[in-house]
Scaffold this active site. Structure first.
Site, PDB file in Angstrom:
ATOM      1  CG  HIS A  19      -1.974  -1.010   1.282  1.00 28.28           C
ATOM      2  ND1 HIS A  19      -2.196  -1.814   2.376  1.00 28.28           N
ATOM      3  CD2 HIS A  19      -2.897  -1.371   0.361  1.00 28.28           C
ATOM      4  CE1 HIS A  19      -3.213  -2.622   2.131  1.00 28.28           C
ATOM      5  NE2 HIS A  19      -3.656  -2.377   0.905  1.00 28.28           N
ATOM      6  CE  LYS A  43     -13.953  -7.320   3.711  1.00 31.66           C
ATOM      7  NZ  LYS A  43     -12.777  -6.721   3.067  1.00 31.66           N
ATOM      8  NE  ARG A  92      -2.267  -7.700  -4.538  1.00 31.12           N
ATOM      9  CZ  ARG A  92      -3.085  -8.090  -3.591  1.00 31.12           C
ATOM     10  NH1 ARG A  92      -2.670  -8.105  -2.352  1.00 31.12           N
ATOM     11  NH2 ARG A  92      -4.305  -8.481  -3.860  1.00 31.12           N
ATOM     12  CB  SER A 130      -4.599  -6.476   4.273  1.00 31.59           C
ATOM     13  OG  SER A 130      -4.117  -5.240   3.846  1.00 31.59           O
TER      14      SER A 130
HETATM   15  O1  PNS Z   1      -8.880  -3.082  -0.060  1.00 31.45           O
HETATM   16  P1  PNS Z   1     -10.092  -3.698  -0.701  1.00 31.45           P
HETATM   17  O2  PNS Z   1     -10.899  -4.420   0.326  1.00 31.45           O
HETATM   18  O3  PNS Z   1      -9.751  -4.535  -1.901  1.00 31.45           O
HETATM   19  O4  PNS Z   1     -10.977  -2.455  -1.235  1.00 31.45           O
HETATM   20  C1  PNS Z   1     -12.199  -2.683  -1.880  1.00 31.45           C
HETATM   21  C2  PNS Z   1     -12.971  -1.359  -2.070  1.00 31.45           C
HETATM   22  C3  PNS Z   1     -13.099  -0.595  -0.773  1.00 31.45           C
HETATM   23  C4  PNS Z   1     -12.253  -0.512  -3.084  1.00 31.45           C
HETATM   24  C5  PNS Z   1     -14.379  -1.741  -2.634  1.00 31.45           C
HETATM   25  O5  PNS Z   1     -14.956  -2.715  -1.824  1.00 31.45           O
HETATM   26  C6  PNS Z   1     -15.312  -0.545  -2.722  1.00 31.45           C
HETATM   27  O6  PNS Z   1     -15.145   0.328  -3.559  1.00 31.45           O
HETATM   28  N1  PNS Z   1     -16.323  -0.520  -1.820  1.00 31.45           N
HETATM   29  C7  PNS Z   1     -17.263   0.565  -1.706  1.00 31.45           C
HETATM   30  C8  PNS Z   1     -18.651   0.152  -2.181  1.00 31.45           C
HETATM   31  C9  PNS Z   1     -18.783   0.326  -3.680  1.00 31.45           C
HETATM   32  O7  PNS Z   1     -18.583   1.381  -4.242  1.00 31.45           O
HETATM   33  N2  PNS Z   1     -19.122  -0.805  -4.341  1.00 31.45           N
HETATM   34  C10 PNS Z   1     -19.226  -0.849  -5.781  1.00 31.45           C
HETATM   35  C11 PNS Z   1     -17.857  -0.847  -6.411  1.00 31.45           C
HETATM   36  S1  PNS Z   1     -17.763  -1.992  -7.656  1.00 31.45           S
END
Ligand code: PNS
Length: 177
Positions: A19, A43, A92, A130
Site C-alpha cells: 500500500h 466486515k 499485483r 492484508s
Molecule cells: O482493499 P479492498 O478491500 O480490496 O478495497 C475494496 C474497495 C473498498 C475498493 C471496494 O470494496 C469498494 O469500492 N467498496 C465501496 C462500495 C462500492 O462502491 N461498491 C461498488 C464498487 S464496484
C-alpha cells in the site's frame, strides 16, 4: 495538464508495504491523493477504523499532497463528494485483474467521468496482501518485510496485549534496574 485529485480506496486492514509503495507512486503523479478507508459494517476488521486511520496518517505524513479519510457507501459517491477525478488501485498479479476490472467497469457505469488508474507496486511487494499479513501474524509468523515497522508493532500489541503492558511498564523497570 489538468490537476488531478485521486482517491485510493481500500480496507487497509492493516496497511502493508505494498500500500505504501502505491501511495508513494500515486503521490508522484497526482496533484492530491486521498487514501480513503472504507467503513464497512459487514466486515469485522482486525484494526478499528480509527486505528487504521492513525497508522496511515503517521505513515503518510512525509507526503505533503496525501491525506487520509474514511468513507462509507459507494466509492463513486465519495469521489464526487471530495471532487476527485480518479480512483487509484493497485494490481499485483494477473489474479487481481478480473476483480479490479469488474470494479472499475462498475464504477464507470455508475459515474462515467471517474477514471480508474491502475499502478503496479514494486515486484518485491507483489505477493503481499492484508489478508495474508493478518493470517501470518495471527499464527505467529514474522511480517517484518511485509508491513512498515509501525504496523508490525501494532500487530504485536493487538495479538499479544501483554506486549503493550510491558512497553508501558518499561521505564519503571529500567529505574528499578
Ligand atoms: O482493499 P479492498 O478491500 O480490496 O478495497 C475494496 C474497495 C473498498 C475498493 C471496494 O470494496 C469498494 O469500492 N467498496 C465501496 C462500495 C462500492 O462502491 N461498491 C461498488 C464498487 S464496484
Amino acid at each position: 495538464m489538468k490537476k488531478i485529485t485521486a482517491i485510493y480506496p481500500g480496507s487497509f486492514d492493516p496497511p502493508t508495504k505494498g500500500h505504501l509503495d502505491l501511495i508513494a507512486r500515486g503521490s508522484k503523479i497526482f496533484a492530491h491523493l486521498i487514501v480513503a478507508i472504507l467503513r464497512n459494517p459487514e466486515k469485522a476488521p482486525l484494526f478499528s477504523l480509527s486505528e487504521r486511520r492513525r497508522m496511515l496518517e503517521t505513515l503518510t505524513e512525509s507526503f505533503n499532497n496525501v491525506r487520509v479519510d474514511t468513507f462509507d457507501g459507494l466509492t463513486v459517491q465519495y469521489a464526487a463528494d471530495v471532487k476527485a477525478n480518479a480512483v487509484l488501485r493497485g494490481i499485483r498479479a494477473i489474479s487481481d485483474y478480473e476483480y479490479e476490472l469488474q470494479m472499475a467497469l462498475m464504477n464507470r457505469k455508475l459515474q462515467p467521468d471517474l477514471e480508474t488508474v491502475f499502478m503496479m507496486p514494486a515486484e518485491q511487494f507483489s505477493y503481499i496482501s492484508s489478508k495474508l499479513v493478518r493470517e501470518v501474524a495471527q499464527l505467529g509468523g514474522s511480517v517484518k518485510d511485509l508491513v512498515p515497522e509501525l504496523v508490525e508493532q501494532r500487530l504485536r500489541e493487538k495479538l499479544d496485549p501483554a506486549i503493550k503492558l510491558e512497553d508501558a511498564r518499561e521505564p519503571q523497570s529500567r529505574r528499578r534496574g
